[in-house]
Motif scaffolding. Structure first.
Motif, PDB file in Angstrom:
ATOM      1  N   ASN A 287       0.795  -1.228   0.000  1.00  0.00           N
ATOM      2  CA  ASN A 287       0.000   0.000   0.000  1.00  0.00           C
ATOM      3  C   ASN A 287       0.834   1.287   0.000  1.00  0.00           C
ATOM      4  OD1 ASN A 287      -2.401   1.267  -0.279  1.00  0.00           O
ATOM      5  ND2 ASN A 287      -2.869   1.333   1.920  1.00  0.00           N
ATOM      6  N   THR A 288       2.002   1.231  -0.618  1.00  0.00           N
ATOM      7  CA  THR A 288       2.834   2.439  -0.692  1.00  0.00           C
ATOM      8  C   THR A 288       2.320   3.395  -1.757  1.00  0.00           C
ATOM      9  OG1 THR A 288       4.279   1.386  -2.289  1.00  0.00           O
ATOM     10  CG2 THR A 288       4.914   1.214   0.023  1.00  0.00           C
ATOM     11  N   GLU A 289       1.464   2.904  -2.662  1.00  0.00           N
ATOM     12  CA  GLU A 289       0.978   3.775  -3.738  1.00  0.00           C
ATOM     13  C   GLU A 289       0.234   4.987  -3.196  1.00  0.00           C
ATOM     14  OE1 GLU A 289      -0.259   1.294  -7.621  1.00  0.00           O
ATOM     15  OE2 GLU A 289      -0.485   0.225  -5.729  1.00  0.00           O
ATOM     16  N   ALA A 290      -0.329   4.812  -1.984  1.00  0.00           N
ATOM     17  CA  ALA A 290      -1.090   5.907  -1.404  1.00  0.00           C
ATOM     18  C   ALA A 290      -0.213   7.123  -1.098  1.00  0.00           C
ATOM     19  CB  ALA A 290      -1.799   5.436  -0.134  1.00  0.00           C
ATOM     20  N   TRP A 291       1.044   6.888  -0.734  1.00  0.00           N
ATOM     21  CA  TRP A 291       1.863   8.046  -0.345  1.00  0.00           C
ATOM     22  C   TRP A 291       3.118   8.275  -1.185  1.00  0.00           C
ATOM     23  CZ3 TRP A 291       6.642   6.225   0.807  1.00  0.00           C
ATOM     24  CH2 TRP A 291       6.762   4.923   1.328  1.00  0.00           C
ATOM     25  N   PHE A 292       3.508   7.270  -1.971  1.00  0.00           N
ATOM     26  CA  PHE A 292       4.796   7.383  -2.666  1.00  0.00           C
ATOM     27  C   PHE A 292       4.912   8.679  -3.498  1.00  0.00           C
ATOM     28  CE2 PHE A 292       7.376   6.776  -6.469  1.00  0.00           C
ATOM     29  CZ  PHE A 292       8.592   6.467  -5.897  1.00  0.00           C
ATOM     30  N   ALA A 293       3.851   8.970  -4.262  1.00  0.00           N
ATOM     31  CA  ALA A 293       3.893  10.118  -5.167  1.00  0.00           C
ATOM     32  C   ALA A 293       4.162  11.415  -4.402  1.00  0.00           C
ATOM     33  CB  ALA A 293       2.572  10.231  -5.925  1.00  0.00           C
ATOM     34  N   PHE A 294       3.552  11.536  -3.221  1.00  0.00           N
ATOM     35  CA  PHE A 294       3.696  12.778  -2.454  1.00  0.00           C
ATOM     36  C   PHE A 294       5.114  12.926  -1.915  1.00  0.00           C
ATOM     37  CE2 PHE A 294      -0.754  11.732  -2.533  1.00  0.00           C
ATOM     38  CZ  PHE A 294      -1.341  12.945  -2.825  1.00  0.00           C
ATOM     39  N   VAL A 295       5.686  11.800  -1.446  1.00  0.00           N
ATOM     40  CA  VAL A 295       7.062  11.843  -0.943  1.00  0.00           C
ATOM     41  C   VAL A 295       8.030  12.194  -2.077  1.00  0.00           C
ATOM     42  CG1 VAL A 295       8.909  10.498   0.095  1.00  0.00           C
ATOM     43  CG2 VAL A 295       6.562  10.227   0.905  1.00  0.00           C
ATOM     44  N   LEU A 296       7.798  11.571  -3.228  1.00  0.00           N
ATOM     45  CA  LEU A 296       8.643  11.866  -4.388  1.00  0.00           C
ATOM     46  C   LEU A 296       8.574  13.358  -4.732  1.00  0.00           C
ATOM     47  CD1 LEU A 296      10.391  10.573  -6.641  1.00  0.00           C
ATOM     48  CD2 LEU A 296       8.323  10.490  -8.037  1.00  0.00           C
ATOM     49  N   ALA A 297       7.357  13.893  -4.721  1.00  0.00           N
ATOM     50  CA  ALA A 297       7.192  15.311  -5.050  1.00  0.00           C
ATOM     51  C   ALA A 297       7.913  16.188  -4.034  1.00  0.00           C
ATOM     52  CB  ALA A 297       5.709  15.660  -5.104  1.00  0.00           C
ATOM     53  N   LEU A 298       7.821  15.809  -2.759  1.00  0.00           N
ATOM     54  CA  LEU A 298       8.510  16.583  -1.714  1.00  0.00           C
ATOM     55  C   LEU A 298      10.008  16.611  -1.959  1.00  0.00           C
ATOM     56  CD1 LEU A 298       6.931  15.755   1.758  1.00  0.00           C
ATOM     57  CD2 LEU A 298       7.113  17.958   0.589  1.00  0.00           C
ATOM     58  N   ILE A 299      10.555  15.439  -2.311  1.00  0.00           N
ATOM     59  CA  ILE A 299      12.000  15.369  -2.535  1.00  0.00           C
ATOM     60  C   ILE A 299      12.388  16.244  -3.732  1.00  0.00           C
ATOM     61  CG2 ILE A 299      13.895  13.820  -3.168  1.00  0.00           C
ATOM     62  CD1 ILE A 299      12.362  11.612  -1.635  1.00  0.00           C
ATOM     63  N   VAL A 300      11.591  16.168  -4.797  1.00  0.00           N
ATOM     64  CA  VAL A 300      11.881  17.002  -5.968  1.00  0.00           C
ATOM     65  C   VAL A 300      11.819  18.483  -5.592  1.00  0.00           C
ATOM     66  CG1 VAL A 300      11.030  17.743  -8.211  1.00  0.00           C
ATOM     67  CG2 VAL A 300      11.158  15.313  -7.673  1.00  0.00           C
ATOM     68  N   LEU A 301      10.818  18.848  -4.789  1.00  0.00           N
ATOM     69  CA  LEU A 301      10.663  20.257  -4.409  1.00  0.00           C
ATOM     70  C   LEU A 301      11.865  20.767  -3.622  1.00  0.00           C
ATOM     71  CD1 LEU A 301       6.939  20.776  -3.407  1.00  0.00           C
ATOM     72  CD2 LEU A 301       8.143  21.504  -5.460  1.00  0.00           C
ATOM     73  N   LEU A 302      12.481  19.854  -2.825  1.00  0.00           N
ATOM     74  CA  LEU A 302      13.660  20.262  -2.052  1.00  0.00           C
ATOM     75  C   LEU A 302      14.757  20.759  -2.978  1.00  0.00           C
ATOM     76  CD1 LEU A 302      14.220  17.637   0.771  1.00  0.00           C
ATOM     77  CD2 LEU A 302      13.772  20.076   0.985  1.00  0.00           C
ATOM     78  N   PHE A 303      14.906  20.083  -4.129  1.00  0.00           N
ATOM     79  CA  PHE A 303      16.025  20.417  -5.006  1.00  0.00           C
ATOM     80  C   PHE A 303      15.646  21.347  -6.148  1.00  0.00           C
ATOM     81  CE2 PHE A 303      17.081  16.393  -2.977  1.00  0.00           C
ATOM     82  CZ  PHE A 303      18.300  16.746  -2.390  1.00  0.00           C
ATOM     83  N   ARG A 304      14.422  21.228  -6.627  1.00  0.00           N
ATOM     84  CA  ARG A 304      13.969  22.115  -7.704  1.00  0.00           C
ATOM     85  C   ARG A 304      12.591  22.665  -7.368  1.00  0.00           C
ATOM     86  NH1 ARG A 304      16.163  22.576 -12.809  1.00  0.00           N
ATOM     87  NH2 ARG A 304      14.140  23.119 -13.625  1.00  0.00           N
ATOM     88  N   PRO A 305      12.555  23.768  -6.638  1.00  0.00           N
ATOM     89  CA  PRO A 305      11.266  24.314  -6.177  1.00  0.00           C
ATOM     90  C   PRO A 305      10.322  24.639  -7.338  1.00  0.00           C
ATOM     91  CG  PRO A 305      13.106  25.486  -5.184  1.00  0.00           C
ATOM     92  CD  PRO A 305      13.691  24.581  -6.208  1.00  0.00           C
ATOM     93  N   GLN A 306      10.847  24.856  -8.519  1.00  0.00           N
ATOM     94  CA  GLN A 306       9.958  25.227  -9.630  1.00  0.00           C
ATOM     95  C   GLN A 306       9.426  23.996 -10.352  1.00  0.00           C
ATOM     96  OE1 GLN A 306      13.176  25.471  -9.407  1.00  0.00           O
ATOM     97  NE2 GLN A 306      14.218  25.715 -11.345  1.00  0.00           N
ATOM     98  N   GLY A 307       9.736  22.781  -9.829  1.00  0.00           N
ATOM     99  CA  GLY A 307       9.309  21.568 -10.523  1.00  0.00           C
ATOM    100  C   GLY A 307      10.339  21.179 -11.567  1.00  0.00           C
ATOM    101  N   LEU A 308      10.160  20.006 -12.143  1.00  0.00           N
ATOM    102  CA  LEU A 308      11.170  19.530 -13.098  1.00  0.00           C
ATOM    103  C   LEU A 308      11.165  20.336 -14.384  1.00  0.00           C
ATOM    104  CD1 LEU A 308      10.940  15.656 -12.778  1.00  0.00           C
ATOM    105  CD2 LEU A 308      12.690  17.179 -11.884  1.00  0.00           C
ATOM    106  N   PHE A 309       9.981  20.816 -14.789  1.00  0.00           N
ATOM    107  CA  PHE A 309       9.904  21.490 -16.080  1.00  0.00           C
ATOM    108  C   PHE A 309       9.509  22.956 -15.977  1.00  0.00           C
ATOM    109  CE2 PHE A 309       8.950  17.053 -16.500  1.00  0.00           C
ATOM    110  CZ  PHE A 309       9.823  16.670 -17.491  1.00  0.00           C
ATOM    111  N   GLY A 310       9.275  23.429 -14.752  1.00  0.00           N
ATOM    112  CA  GLY A 310       8.858  24.815 -14.595  1.00  0.00           C
ATOM    113  C   GLY A 310       9.972  25.762 -15.022  1.00  0.00           C
ATOM    114  N   GLU A 311       9.562  26.979 -15.364  1.00  0.00           N
ATOM    115  CA  GLU A 311      10.540  28.005 -15.695  1.00  0.00           C
ATOM    116  C   GLU A 311      11.345  28.329 -14.450  1.00  0.00           C
ATOM    117  OE1 GLU A 311      10.704  30.595 -18.449  1.00  0.00           O
ATOM    118  OE2 GLU A 311      10.058  28.857 -19.623  1.00  0.00           O
ATOM    119  N   ARG A 312      12.626  28.604 -14.627  1.00  0.00           N
ATOM    120  CA  ARG A 312      13.376  29.032 -13.460  1.00  0.00           C
ATOM    121  C   ARG A 312      12.880  30.395 -13.044  1.00  0.00           C
ATOM    122  NH1 ARG A 312      19.652  29.150 -13.434  1.00  0.00           N
ATOM    123  NH2 ARG A 312      19.410  30.195 -11.449  1.00  0.00           N
ATOM    124  N   ILE A 313      12.696  30.543 -11.748  1.00  0.00           N
ATOM    125  CA  ILE A 313      12.134  31.800 -11.278  1.00  0.00           C
ATOM    126  C   ILE A 313      13.274  32.784 -11.031  1.00  0.00           C
ATOM    127  CG2 ILE A 313      10.694  32.872  -9.518  1.00  0.00           C
ATOM    128  CD1 ILE A 313       9.971  29.735  -8.915  1.00  0.00           C
TER     129      ILE A 313
END
Lengths: 317, 270
Positions: A287-313
């Motif tokens: 039952n990791t599918e319930a939370w995996f996506a959110f944790v992954l997103a959090l980790i990405v946000l730590l390193f790239r706050p604008q998202g993987l494809f967002g414009e650099r701010i």
């Protein structure tokens, strides 16, 4: 322990490539649906800066309406057309009653308004069609139900025809949408409005028309997603939860990028499936599918706050 | 000068009758009067300038003409008829195109797409036709594409057609904005400080484009500028504003010798 984390899963993958392909395929199908929902968010955000919290409930509402109208005796395809009409009326109503009076208000107010729309649609849906689970009218719509068995690497790969249909329809829908946005007057107006309201007004673009159009397109996407997901999991208000999966997709892909929504959706679908099968179930009890996506997103946000494809701010000071 | 009669400019161009007339325009924001009872007209084919020191109400005036502001009092007459209260996009559809002081372009879109948005007012294929990219929508797109390419050639921005606007330097952005406005084939082209922030060379280019546009397409142009030298060279008639009032109106030479104008620009001893 370390061996279980770093070595065993990969050995499993290599030893049973057919099973790995099955996992990838199933992840891909979920990913396609996540991407579709995220696309609905992106379209509305780009043209009006509104993070539309109601996108998830629109999926449920569209599916409910379709099933409900069919239950009232309309033939399947006429029910689809009628549902589209309902989604159009919904778009017009939202623009008139909610968006227009709130023009120029801070983003957070508009966001709150979409939460209001969500609650309203839940109430409306339950009142008209009832709250119990329903079965999507898959057969009546002519969606195939069988499966195809392939034998790659001497193993077994089962492709549900329903899943194949979902993927094909989604690809066609996204293709049509991209063509519409890039090569037509209305599409160009939608993109223009997202970039600069004032300039859009000065070339004769009407905010109201475009907003109705964009919400209607989001409604069409919601209907397609609702049919696909409803066919897999039944039609109920619990479906709304899958819409929240679109949030990590948006964090990965950025709120403004259509490509980001698609790639982000597919990535999350595939990665969460792989993680669940090879790490989640053996090591964490599943039952990791319930939370995996959110944790992954959090980790990405730590390193790239604008998202993987967002414009650099870059802000000029 | 009668409304229907024209006049001949210093360089021999024939100017037509009144195209747009502003009658007794007053614009108040709360207690502040940005425009105080101003009337003037814009005639067909002329280059009309509005000048004045900072805060004189020039931009407000342009916003009234383009429908971004609704005047508190007074009326706008266009092609001989009083214009009802209108939204900016409706004004745009009547043939009034504009540029902005702080460039307002669609930064994420290419130069070509930006200029294409200028054609929106001329495209009316049905939504269904557009959705399936067939029939009238496709023909329309082709036809408009040709017109846009002509504007792009004219303003010499062919080499950046496919560049996203966000990457362009300031001077070129100004030119793209002009191209977008021009693509609409407007009856009146409103330019809000077209030369602001430009160096001498860019200003000369822009002046040349403005004159060429007027000459080649016969477009009526109304522009705001506070570089006096440029304005006097470019325009046929000039309105001078100061503190929301009109203090002068006439040919560049008349305005230059007007005592009120000299006082406003140079200051007067009290």
């Amino acid at each position: 322990m370390l061996r279980d984390i770093f070595i065993t899963p990969f050995v499993d993958m290599v030893e049973a490539p057919d099973f790995l392909m099955q996992v990838l395929w199933e992840g891909l199908v979920s990913g396609v649906l996540y991407a579709l929902i995220a696309l609905g968010f992106v379209l509305i955000f780009r043209s009006s800066r509104i993070l539309n919290f109601a996108q998830g409930i629109m999926v449920v509402f569209a599916a409910l309406t379709l099933v409900g109208l069919h239950a009232m005796g309309l033939p399947a395809w006429i029910a689809v057309a009628a549902t589209l009409a309902v989604m159009f009326v919904l778009a017009v109503t939202i623009e008139r009653v909610v968006l227009r009076p709130l023009v120029g208000q801070p983003d957070i107010i508009l966001f709150m308004a979409t939460i209001g729309i969500t609650l309203f649609l839940i109430g409306l849906g339950e009142t008209i069609f009832g709250g119990e689970n329903k079965v999507m009218i898959t057969g009546e719509l002519g969606i195939p139900t069988g499966d195809t068995v392939l034998e790659p690497f001497g193993g077994l790969l089962i492709l549900q025809h329903l899943d194949i249909t979902v993927v094909l329809v989604a690809v066609a829908l996204v293709g049509a949408l991209l063509a519409f946005l890039n090569y037509t007057r209305m599409g160009r107006a939608i993109r223009a409005l997202g970039d600069d309201h004032q300039a859009a007004l000065s070339v004769g673009i009407s905010l109201q028309t475009i907003w109705v159009l964009v919400w209607f397109i989001a409604g069409i996407i919601a209907l397609v997603t609702g049919i696909a997901w409803g066919a897999r999991a039944g039609v109920s208000f619990a479906l709304e939860v899958i819409a929240y999966k679109a949030l990590p997709v948006l964090m990965l892909g950025g709120l403004e990028s259509i490509t980001g929504a698609i790639v982000g959706g597919l990535m999350i679908g595939v990665l969460e499936k792989i993680f669940e099968i090879y790490w989640g179930q053996p090591l964490l009890g599943g039952n990791t599918e319930a939370w995996f996506a959110f944790v992954l997103a959090l980790i990405v946000l730590l390193f790239r706050p604008q998202g993987l494809f967002g414009e650099r701010i870059i802000e000029r000071v | 000068m009668k409304d229907t009669e024209g006049y001949v400019t210093a360089d021999g161009r024939q100017i037509g009758g009144v195209l747009m007339e502003l009658r007794n325009i007053t614009l108040k924001f709360g207690g502040v009067t940005a425009i105080n009872d101003i009337s003037f007209d814009i005639r067909e084919g002329e280059i009309r300038a509005i000048i004045g020191p900072n805060g004189a109400g020039k931009s407000s005036m342009l916003n009234v003409i383009s429908g971004f502001y609704t005047p508190t009092e007074g009326s706008v007459w266009y092609k001989g008829e009083q214009r009802p209260k209108m939204k900016p996009y409706e004004v745009a559809r009547m043939g009034v195109a504009r540029t902005f002081q702080n460039i307002a372009l669609f930064e994420g879109m290419t130069v070509l797409d930006n200029v294409m948005t200028g054609r929106l007012t001329h495209m009316n294929a049905g939504i269904l036709s557009q959705a399936i990219w067939w029939g009238s929508a496709r023909d329309e797109e082709m036809e408009n594409r040709e017109k846009v390419e002509r504007v792009i050639d004219f303003l010499e921005i062919q080499n950046i057609r496919k560049t996203p606007v966000g990457r362009l330097p300031y001077g070129l952005k100004k030119r793209v904005e002009l191209a977008r406005a021009l693509a609409a084939e407007p009856s009146i082209l409103l330019l809000d400080e077209p030369m602001a922030g430009m160096n001498v060379e860019e200003k000369e280019d822009m002046s040349r484009f403005i004159l060429d546009v007027n000459d080649e397409f016969g477009t009526t142009i109304c522009l705001i500028e506070h570089d006096m030298g440029v304005v006097m060279d470019l325009s046929d008639r000039v309105v001078v504003m100061d503190y929301g009032r009109k203090i002068g109106d006439g040919s560049p030479d008349e305005v230059r010798s007007n005592q009120d104008v000299i006082d406003a620009y140079l200051g007067v001893p009290h």
